[in-house]
Design a protein around this motif. Structure first.
Motif, mmCIF file in Angstrom:
data_model
loop_
_atom_site.group_PDB
_atom_site.id
_atom_site.type_symbol
_atom_site.label_atom_id
_atom_site.label_comp_id
_atom_site.label_asym_id
_atom_site.label_seq_id
_atom_site.Cartn_x
_atom_site.Cartn_y
_atom_site.Cartn_z
ATOM 1 N N VAL A 208 0.870 -1.187 0.000
ATOM 2 C CA VAL A 208 0.000 0.000 0.000
ATOM 3 C C VAL A 208 0.902 1.232 0.000
ATOM 4 O O VAL A 208 1.825 1.328 0.825
ATOM 5 C CB VAL A 208 -0.894 0.029 1.263
ATOM 6 C CG1 VAL A 208 -1.709 1.311 1.329
ATOM 7 C CG2 VAL A 208 -1.821 -1.186 1.320
ATOM 8 N N ARG B 47 0.909 5.676 -0.436
ATOM 9 C CA ARG B 47 0.033 6.846 -0.405
ATOM 10 C C ARG B 47 0.704 8.000 -1.149
ATOM 11 O O ARG B 47 1.908 8.233 -0.982
ATOM 12 C CB ARG B 47 -0.228 7.226 1.055
ATOM 13 C CG ARG B 47 -1.082 8.444 1.212
ATOM 14 C CD ARG B 47 -1.548 8.620 2.654
ATOM 15 N NE ARG B 47 -2.179 9.917 2.773
ATOM 16 C CZ ARG B 47 -1.590 10.981 3.293
ATOM 17 N NH1 ARG B 47 -0.377 10.894 3.793
ATOM 18 N NH2 ARG B 47 -2.225 12.136 3.334
ATOM 19 N N ASP B 48 -0.095 8.717 -1.981
ATOM 20 C CA ASP B 48 0.412 9.936 -2.617
ATOM 21 C C ASP B 48 -0.742 10.942 -2.694
ATOM 22 O O ASP B 48 -1.771 10.738 -2.054
ATOM 23 C CB ASP B 48 1.005 9.625 -4.002
ATOM 24 C CG ASP B 48 -0.032 9.035 -4.949
ATOM 25 O OD1 ASP B 48 -1.237 9.210 -4.690
ATOM 26 O OD2 ASP B 48 0.354 8.398 -5.944
ATOM 27 N N GLY C 164 -4.222 9.601 -3.377
ATOM 28 C CA GLY C 164 -4.847 8.682 -2.419
ATOM 29 C C GLY C 164 -3.953 7.483 -2.196
ATOM 30 O O GLY C 164 -2.755 7.629 -1.954
ATOM 31 N N TYR C 165 -4.541 6.286 -2.319
ATOM 32 C CA TYR C 165 -3.831 5.053 -1.963
ATOM 33 C C TYR C 165 -3.721 4.120 -3.164
ATOM 34 O O TYR C 165 -4.727 3.848 -3.826
ATOM 35 C CB TYR C 165 -4.562 4.354 -0.814
ATOM 36 C CG TYR C 165 -4.536 5.200 0.430
ATOM 37 C CD1 TYR C 165 -3.555 5.023 1.401
ATOM 38 C CD2 TYR C 165 -5.467 6.235 0.616
ATOM 39 C CE1 TYR C 165 -3.498 5.836 2.520
ATOM 40 C CE2 TYR C 165 -5.419 7.045 1.736
ATOM 41 C CZ TYR C 165 -4.432 6.840 2.685
ATOM 42 O OH TYR C 165 -4.370 7.640 3.786
ATOM 43 N N THR C 166 -2.499 3.657 -3.448
ATOM 44 C CA THR C 166 -2.306 2.695 -4.536
ATOM 45 C C THR C 166 -1.968 1.348 -3.921
ATOM 46 O O THR C 166 -1.062 1.240 -3.096
ATOM 47 C CB THR C 166 -1.159 3.151 -5.458
ATOM 48 O OG1 THR C 166 -1.478 4.455 -5.937
ATOM 49 C CG2 THR C 166 -1.007 2.195 -6.634
ATOM 50 N N GLN D 95 -6.367 1.914 -7.358
ATOM 51 C CA GLN D 95 -6.171 3.154 -6.616
ATOM 52 C C GLN D 95 -7.477 3.578 -5.954
ATOM 53 O O GLN D 95 -8.557 3.422 -6.558
ATOM 54 C CB GLN D 95 -5.725 4.232 -7.592
ATOM 55 C CG GLN D 95 -4.963 5.340 -6.902
ATOM 56 C CD GLN D 95 -4.399 6.299 -7.921
ATOM 57 O OE1 GLN D 95 -5.152 6.832 -8.732
ATOM 58 N NE2 GLN D 95 -3.099 6.519 -7.877
ATOM 59 N N LYS E 284 -9.714 6.936 -0.874
ATOM 60 C CA LYS E 284 -9.705 6.633 0.562
ATOM 61 C C LYS E 284 -9.522 5.136 0.758
ATOM 62 O O LYS E 284 -9.903 4.356 -0.122
ATOM 63 C CB LYS E 284 -11.004 7.103 1.207
ATOM 64 C CG LYS E 284 -11.089 8.613 1.203
ATOM 65 C CD LYS E 284 -12.380 9.132 1.711
ATOM 66 C CE LYS E 284 -12.325 10.667 1.675
ATOM 67 N NZ LYS E 284 -13.576 11.271 2.070
ATOM 68 N N PHE F 254 1.922 3.485 8.560
ATOM 69 C CA PHE F 254 1.555 4.905 8.510
ATOM 70 C C PHE F 254 1.741 5.602 9.869
ATOM 71 O O PHE F 254 1.160 6.654 10.119
ATOM 72 C CB PHE F 254 0.116 5.051 7.986
ATOM 73 C CG PHE F 254 0.020 4.741 6.511
ATOM 74 C CD1 PHE F 254 0.408 5.684 5.571
ATOM 75 C CD2 PHE F 254 -0.396 3.496 6.073
ATOM 76 C CE1 PHE F 254 0.358 5.398 4.208
ATOM 77 C CE2 PHE F 254 -0.447 3.201 4.715
ATOM 78 C CZ PHE F 254 -0.069 4.152 3.774
ATOM 79 N N VAL G 94 -3.343 10.881 9.089
ATOM 80 C CA VAL G 94 -3.198 10.242 7.759
ATOM 81 C C VAL G 94 -4.538 10.387 7.023
ATOM 82 O O VAL G 94 -5.381 9.491 7.065
ATOM 83 C CB VAL G 94 -2.816 8.741 7.877
ATOM 84 C CG1 VAL G 94 -2.350 8.201 6.530
ATOM 85 C CG2 VAL G 94 -1.791 8.500 8.956
ATOM 86 N N LEU H 25 -7.270 7.531 5.553
ATOM 87 C CA LEU H 25 -7.039 6.166 6.046
ATOM 88 C C LEU H 25 -7.958 5.899 7.252
ATOM 89 O O LEU H 25 -7.858 6.592 8.273
ATOM 90 C CB LEU H 25 -5.574 5.985 6.454
ATOM 91 C CG LEU H 25 -5.201 4.599 6.993
ATOM 92 C CD1 LEU H 25 -5.394 3.517 5.936
ATOM 93 C CD2 LEU H 25 -3.759 4.582 7.509
#
Ligand SMILES: Cc1cc2nc3c(=O)[nH]c(=O)nc-3n(C[C@H](O)[C@H](O)[C@H](O)COP(=O)(O)OP(=O)(O)OC[C@H]3O[C@@H](n4cnc5c(N)ncnc54)[C@H](O)[C@@H]3O)c2cc1C
Length: 396
Positions: A134, A136-137, A140-142, A151, A154, A180, A359, A362
């Protein structure tokens, strides 16, 4: 790469409910699970009938290092809301005992209901999916899956605790929390049978299967009045499962095996009426015969008539049967535990949205976090309530 408004990891109670509600509120949701089927624990729960909530849900029935955390979600989505939903799906239910609500037919009905709610929300579901990483950028989340990447703006972690590894349980949620920078509180098995030290276990082998009403007290003073079951490994039954969540290794529990009887008065009355009656037969009027015989062999019940029982012996007998102090050897562990105590520290989460404060995007819901309920439908209610609170935030 496919893009979603929200990705929910874990198609258990919390994950399915959250995905369904967010989908119905207009979010494009992906629901992932490592198993072949959704809701596997639900199917196993309540002896196959799913104890899906409790009439008496209240924050005091939850263990957490942050006891106030659960209040908001439990108050915003209550047991009555879930009962209403169950009713809308035509699922018949009954109260078994102590406010515990079970399906009349089968736990499959609750899974079917959640599947139908997910379909209503156009949730995309991917089973047998391993999340490899996982990241984060700004988008969002890849997530790297076995095969491709997805992707999500949230990310919701609903991967549950460690209990019953055979049903897909994994430390995945804790690892993501740590990745995180969130604290994970030490975990241990809860709602789990006790094992006993060998000498006591051997002495009690003949009692396997005997069940008695009891009042059980932990060293911290918490008390449960429910049935106790002797097993070939130690002690179980609802009373023991409940107290196990409050027990720490090395501690004793105190057990009243005759909570519904004033034993001293009963023995005095019987002595008046039948002085030659054996103590063993007198006690067998209040306790299972197998238990009385075992205790006599252990020397806890003198082989005398009521007339011969002196006051010192009577006092120590009453004390033993009403304050039996047991030091468990341990518990059966995650293999048979219904829940996992500890987990993601809720101090770092918003109690309104279940989102990690530091975060953005998340979220953690259900058993993965440090909120653990009593036996009796409280854990599923936490799954529903935390999922509902999170889904409102996803839709905002
Ligand atoms: C035998 C048993 C009986 C129970 N009976 C009751 C009851 O009657 N009433 C009650 O209130 N509570 C009961 N419980 C407790 C209750 O089942 C849990 O508290 C509840 O299921 C928690 O919901 P959850 O969605 O947080 O986690 P879960 O329901 O455990 O769902 C987590 C999901 O995440 C998936 N997952 C885990 N790791 C990964 C990963 N790395 N990648 C992808 N997916 C992953 C799992 O396969 C699982 O489907 C019972 C528990 C057990 C074990």
């Amino acid at each position: 790469m496919e893009r979603f408004d929200a990705i929910v990891i874990g198609a258990g109670a919390a994950g399915m409910f959250c995905a369904a509600l967010a989908g119905q509120a207009g979010c494009r949701v992906l629901l992932l699970d490592n198993g072949k089927k959704p809701g596997r624990k639900i199917l196993m729960s309540g002896g196959g009938r799913c104890n899906f909530t409790n009439l008496y849900v209240e924050p005091a029935a939850y263990l957490s290092q942050n006891p106030h955390f659960c209040k908001s979600a439990l108050a915003r989505y209550t047991q009555w809301d879930f009962i209403d939903l169950v009713g809308k799906h035509g699922i018949a239910w009954h109260e078994k005992t102590l406010g515990q609500l079970f399906c009349d037919d089968s736990a499959q009905q609750i899974v079917d209901m959640l599947v139908a709610e997910c379909e209503k929300g156009n949730v995309t579901q991917r089973l047998r999916s391993e999340v490899l990483s996982v990241a984060r950028d700004d988008q969002g989340y890849t997530l790297q899956l076995n095969g491709d990447s997805v992707q999500g703006a949230k990310l919701v972690i609903a991967s549950g605790g460690l209990s019953m590894p055979g049903l897909g349980a994994s430390p995945f949620g804790y690892k993501i929390a740590e990745q995180f920078g969130l604290k994970v509180l030490p975990t241990r098995a809860g709602l789990v049978p006790f094992t006993l030290h060998k000498p006591l276990l051997e002495q009690m082998q003949t009692l396997s299967g005997v069940s008695v009403p009891s009042v059980i007290t932990a060293e911290d003073g918490i008390v449960f009045r429910e049935n106790l079951l002797f097993t070939h490994r130690g002690l179980s039954g609802p009373a023991v499962l409940q107290i196990s969540s409050y027990w720490q290794p090395g501690e004793f529990v105190s057990i009243n095996l005759l909570p519904e009887c004033d034993l001293a008065s009963f023995l005095n009355e019987q002595r008046e009426a039948h002085p030659n009656q054996s103590l063993k037969n007198t006690l067998a009027m209040q306790l299972p015969k197998r238990l009385v015989e075992c205790l006599q062999q252990l020397g806890q019940i003198p082989d005398v008539s009521l007339r011969q029982l002196n006051s010192r012996e009577q006092e120590s007998l009453v004390e033993w049967l009403t304050h039996w102090r047991v030091q468990p050897n341990g518990t059966e562990g995650y293999r048979t535990a219904e829940v996992t105590l500890g987990g993601v520290d809720t101090h770092a989460l918003s109690s309104r949205t279940m989102e990690a404060r530091n975060v953005p995007g998340l979220h953690f819901i259900g058993e993965v976090m440090d909120v653990t309920g009593w036996l009796g439908g409280y854990n599923f209610q936490w799954a529903w309530s935390s999922a509902w609170a999170c889904a409102q935030a996803l839709a905002e």
